[in-house]
Design a protein around this motif. Structure first.
Motif, PDB file in Angstrom:
ATOM      1  N   THR A   1       0.034   5.976  14.416  1.00  0.00           N
ATOM      2  CA  THR A   1      -0.013   5.782  12.977  1.00  0.00           C
ATOM      3  C   THR A   1       1.392   5.850  12.396  1.00  0.00           C
ATOM      4  O   THR A   1       2.303   6.418  13.004  1.00  0.00           O
TER       5      THR A   1
ATOM      6  N   GLY B   1       3.916   8.760   2.437  1.00  0.00           N
ATOM      7  CA  GLY B   1       2.791   7.990   1.916  1.00  0.00           C
ATOM      8  C   GLY B   1       1.601   8.029   2.858  1.00  0.00           C
ATOM      9  O   GLY B   1       1.614   8.688   3.902  1.00  0.00           O
ATOM     10  N   GLN B   2       0.557   7.323   2.485  1.00  0.00           N
ATOM     11  CA  GLN B   2      -0.658   7.276   3.287  1.00  0.00           C
ATOM     12  C   GLN B   2      -0.375   6.682   4.669  1.00  0.00           C
ATOM     13  O   GLN B   2       0.238   5.619   4.767  1.00  0.00           O
ATOM     14  N   ALA B   3      -0.823   7.358   5.713  1.00  0.00           N
ATOM     15  CA  ALA B   3      -0.621   6.851   7.074  1.00  0.00           C
ATOM     16  C   ALA B   3      -1.572   5.689   7.355  1.00  0.00           C
ATOM     17  O   ALA B   3      -2.729   5.693   6.906  1.00  0.00           O
ATOM     18  N   VAL B   4      -1.079   4.705   8.074  1.00  0.00           N
ATOM     19  CA  VAL B   4      -1.908   3.567   8.481  1.00  0.00           C
ATOM     20  C   VAL B   4      -1.920   3.487  10.008  1.00  0.00           C
ATOM     21  O   VAL B   4      -0.964   3.886  10.663  1.00  0.00           O
TER      22      VAL B   4
ATOM     23  N   SER C   1       3.705   6.194   8.508  1.00  0.00           N
ATOM     24  CA  SER C   1       3.775   6.395   7.065  1.00  0.00           C
ATOM     25  C   SER C   1       5.245   6.359   6.654  1.00  0.00           C
ATOM     26  O   SER C   1       6.136   6.612   7.462  1.00  0.00           O
TER      27      SER C   1
ATOM     28  N   ASN D   1       5.970   0.460   1.065  1.00  0.00           N
ATOM     29  CA  ASN D   1       6.391  -0.372   2.202  1.00  0.00           C
ATOM     30  C   ASN D   1       7.893  -0.327   2.440  1.00  0.00           C
ATOM     31  O   ASN D   1       8.427  -1.098   3.212  1.00  0.00           O
TER      32      ASN D   1
ATOM     33  N   ILE E   1       0.940  -1.145   4.333  1.00  0.00           N
ATOM     34  CA  ILE E   1       1.422   0.231   4.208  1.00  0.00           C
ATOM     35  C   ILE E   1       1.996   0.442   2.808  1.00  0.00           C
ATOM     36  O   ILE E   1       2.592  -0.467   2.231  1.00  0.00           O
ATOM     37  N   SER E   2       1.768   1.614   2.251  1.00  0.00           N
ATOM     38  CA  SER E   2       2.250   1.923   0.911  1.00  0.00           C
ATOM     39  C   SER E   2       2.800   3.346   0.860  1.00  0.00           C
ATOM     40  O   SER E   2       2.098   4.278   1.244  1.00  0.00           O
TER      41      SER E   2
END
Length: 200
Positions: free
Chosen positions: A78, A84-87, A80, A142, A139-140
């Motif tokens: 993952t 920020g939020q992990a993707v 981030s 980015n 991703i945010s």
């Protein structure tokens, strides 16, 4: 290692990924719930990369695996940016209806059911490069200063090795113009990120 057919040296040599001549650095995951795993079913490792002044970030990792994997075996990478939020970047899957033939370095072959896949591609017992664009994963934010990359993995047997090498982060040098959204001054061409979250 994979340089032996197992005829001379026993059972363990039938589950190899790297051969005796391999001198590159790599790291692996195996038997995370074993007696020496301190009671941890899954393990994690984290890396932080400086990406200040760069956008269009790509993540590339060389991966390899061999064995008859179980449904509960997995790994997940993952990412981030600046907290920020992990993707999810790369997530493995076990093909429980398939089988795969692995070729060791001396030409000896081994067939195993339930191979491990990434993005629908079976992992071989030789390294293959997988690349993913973080922009394509929405991703945010980015862009920013720090990219955090995390590996989480669970492998339930000594005979299900997974290995990784060449974790590479690449991107284009960019900077934000006046009024562009920002999370840190390092992104802005002016070097100023205003309190309203926009480049000054």
């Amino acid at each position: 290692d994979d340089s032996d057919t197992g005829k001379c040296c026993g059972f363990f040599h039938k589950y190899g990924i790297v051969d005796y001549s391999f001198d590159d650095e790599f790291f692996g995951v195996v038997d995370t719930d074993g007696a020496n795993a301190q009671g941890l079913a899954a393990g994690t490792a984290t890396w932080v990369f400086d990406i200040a002044g760069h956008g269009d970030i790509d993540v590339s990792i060389d991966m390899a695996a061999i064995g008859n994997f179980d449904n509960e075996d997995y790994f997940k990478w993952t990412a981030s940016i600046d907290g920020g939020q992990a993707v999810d970047v790369f997530v493995s899957a076990v093909d429980t209806s398939g089988s795969h033939t692995y070729t060791l370095s001396d030409g000896y072959t081994k067939d195993f059911d339930d191979p491990l896949e990434v993005d629908g591609v079976v992992l071989e017992n030789t390294f293959r490069t997988f690349t993913k664009s973080l922009n394509g994963l929405s991703i945010s934010p980015n862009h920013g200063s720090a990219l955090t990359l995390t590996l989480e993995a669970k492998m339930t047997s000594s005979f299900e090795p997974v290995a990784f090498k060449n974790v590479v982060i690449s991107g284009m040098a960019v900077c934000g113009a006046w009024g562009d959204g920002c999370v840190s001054a390092s992104y802005c061409c002016s070097g100023v990120c205003e309190g309203n979250g926009k480049c000054g």
